[in-house]
Design a protein around this motif. Sequence first.
Motif, short mmCIF file in Angstrom:
data_model
loop_
_atom_site.label_atom_id
_atom_site.label_comp_id
_atom_site.label_asym_id
_atom_site.label_seq_id
_atom_site.Cartn_x
_atom_site.Cartn_y
_atom_site.Cartn_z
N SER A 152 2.78 -46.88 2.77
CA SER A 152 1.42 -46.69 2.27
C SER A 152 0.53 -46.09 3.36
O SER A 152 0.89 -46.07 4.54
CB SER A 152 0.83 -48.02 1.80
N SER A 153 -0.63 -45.60 2.92
CA SER A 153 -1.58 -45.00 3.86
C SER A 153 -2.46 -46.03 4.54
O SER A 153 -3.29 -45.69 5.38
CB SER A 153 -2.46 -43.99 3.12
N GLU A 154 -2.27 -47.32 4.20
CA GLU A 154 -3.06 -48.38 4.81
C GLU A 154 -2.79 -48.46 6.32
O GLU A 154 -1.65 -48.26 6.76
CB GLU A 154 -2.76 -49.72 4.15
N ARG A 155 -3.81 -48.77 7.09
CA ARG A 155 -3.66 -48.87 8.54
C ARG A 155 -2.64 -49.94 8.90
O ARG A 155 -2.67 -51.06 8.38
CB ARG A 155 -5.01 -49.19 9.18
N GLY A 156 -1.74 -49.60 9.79
CA GLY A 156 -0.71 -50.54 10.24
C GLY A 156 0.50 -50.62 9.34
O GLY A 156 1.45 -51.35 9.63
N SER A 157 0.50 -49.87 8.23
CA SER A 157 1.62 -49.92 7.31
C SER A 157 2.85 -49.23 7.91
O SER A 157 2.74 -48.21 8.59
CB SER A 157 1.26 -49.25 5.99
N ASP A 158 4.01 -49.80 7.66
CA ASP A 158 5.27 -49.23 8.12
C ASP A 158 6.16 -49.01 6.90
O ASP A 158 5.85 -49.44 5.79
CB ASP A 158 5.93 -50.16 9.13
N TRP A 159 7.31 -48.36 7.10
CA TRP A 159 8.25 -48.15 6.02
C TRP A 159 8.85 -49.48 5.58
O TRP A 159 9.29 -50.27 6.41
CB TRP A 159 9.36 -47.20 6.46
N ASN A 160 8.86 -49.73 4.27
CA ASN A 160 9.48 -50.91 3.70
C ASN A 160 10.64 -50.46 2.82
O ASN A 160 10.51 -49.50 2.06
CB ASN A 160 8.47 -51.72 2.88
N TRP A 161 11.74 -51.21 2.88
CA TRP A 161 12.96 -50.78 2.24
C TRP A 161 13.28 -51.61 1.00
O TRP A 161 13.03 -52.81 0.97
CB TRP A 161 14.13 -50.85 3.22
N GLN A 162 13.83 -50.94 0.02
CA GLN A 162 14.28 -51.53 -1.22
C GLN A 162 15.68 -50.96 -1.48
O GLN A 162 15.93 -49.78 -1.22
CB GLN A 162 13.32 -51.13 -2.34
N TYR A 163 16.59 -51.80 -1.99
CA TYR A 163 17.97 -51.35 -2.17
C TYR A 163 18.40 -51.57 -3.61
O TYR A 163 18.37 -52.70 -4.12
CB TYR A 163 18.91 -52.09 -1.21
N LEU A 164 18.82 -50.49 -4.27
CA LEU A 164 19.26 -50.54 -5.66
C LEU A 164 20.75 -50.23 -5.72
O LEU A 164 21.27 -49.49 -4.89
CB LEU A 164 18.50 -49.52 -6.51
N GLY A 165 21.43 -50.77 -6.71
CA GLY A 165 22.84 -50.46 -6.85
C GLY A 165 23.44 -51.09 -8.08
O GLY A 165 22.80 -51.88 -8.79
N GLY A 166 24.69 -50.74 -8.35
CA GLY A 166 25.36 -51.31 -9.50
C GLY A 166 26.75 -50.74 -9.69
O GLY A 166 27.11 -49.73 -9.08
N VAL A 167 27.55 -51.41 -10.50
CA VAL A 167 28.87 -50.93 -10.90
C VAL A 167 28.92 -50.94 -12.43
O VAL A 167 28.37 -51.86 -13.07
CB VAL A 167 30.00 -51.79 -10.32
N PHE A 168 29.57 -49.93 -13.02
CA PHE A 168 29.55 -49.76 -14.46
C PHE A 168 30.89 -49.22 -14.95
O PHE A 168 31.65 -48.62 -14.19
CB PHE A 168 28.44 -48.79 -14.89
N SER A 169 31.13 -49.41 -16.23
CA SER A 169 32.28 -48.80 -16.89
C SER A 169 31.85 -48.32 -18.27
O SER A 169 30.88 -48.84 -18.84
CB SER A 169 33.45 -49.80 -17.02
N ARG A 170 32.55 -47.31 -18.78
CA ARG A 170 32.23 -46.77 -20.10
C ARG A 170 33.50 -46.69 -20.92
O ARG A 170 34.54 -46.22 -20.45
CB ARG A 170 31.61 -45.38 -19.99
N TYR A 171 33.41 -47.20 -22.17
CA TYR A 171 34.55 -47.20 -23.08
C TYR A 171 34.20 -46.39 -24.31
O TYR A 171 33.21 -46.66 -25.00
CB TYR A 171 34.91 -48.63 -23.48
#
Length: 315
Positions: A152-171
Amino acid sequence: MKTSMLIGCAAILFLGGQTPTRSEDGGIAEDLVERWSDTDFVFPRAKTNAPMFPLLSIGATAYRNSEVKNPQGAALEYDIDRMTQSALLPIQMSRRDALIVGNYLSYSDFTIKDDTGRSFNVTSVGLPAGWFRQANAQWQVAGFVMPLAHKSSERGSDWNWQYLGGVFSRYEQDENLWWAFGFYFDISPEEDFYIPYIGASWTIDERWTISAIMPWPGVVYSPSKDWTMRLGASPSGASWSFVPEQDEIAMNISTWDFGLSLDRRVYKSLWFAVEAGYGGLGTLRVSDSHIEEPEFDLGSSQFVSLSLTFRPELD
């Protein structure tokens, strides 16, 4: 169309698109079709006017009257204006294996609806990577991960991490009906979200398709190869999690937008879309081993979205 932070999940949707056929576009679209024509991958054979899932998207969305609660429970209303860009590139590794790599970029401008009227912005960057394999004539398996960073542009803000993922199958049950199964997770600064996955897609005829594929369930009506309409849901860009004391910010992927979209082919593989509806609707979810009920409030967070997408032309 809102590109959404779950774009890595498009690996399973790419498999669920129409059968690629030779395009008259030439260039990128024709090259893509040629690369996939001589493989062991089995694509759905249903006859439909619906276009392929977009491989490139640029869009703008305006949300109004969005709401977030701070750790003390006090509500804060804000408006959001967002610009997004996303891309996916399928890369054939063998006759049965392929990678999908891409990018996600977003710039969100927040205007707080209080006496101060102050504003700030958030830049988000994601790098999805997926893999899928044709196991046999009826089964395909896929998985993806995507690190997603916010600042964010807020003073003192740093990069914050989020992690997405998954496993799938299609029949593929038959040429008009296929099923998807899997597991999805979202790890963010505020909480971890995970949920089992099941879905289906039924092509009724060339014009109508009913999709229960998360996170994009909906009803699709395509009267011709140049027009398509969709009524349904997609991951919301209106809901965010803020932890001011720690300068942490993350998108709340467990909420949905519900709206009506209209897509029109403007030139060969280039499509223009407009969508409107309500954003930030709650969903049934599992959080910290507790099941939380959905909370639907159709009176808030209206949105309108415009986008330009690249969808390889199909016969």
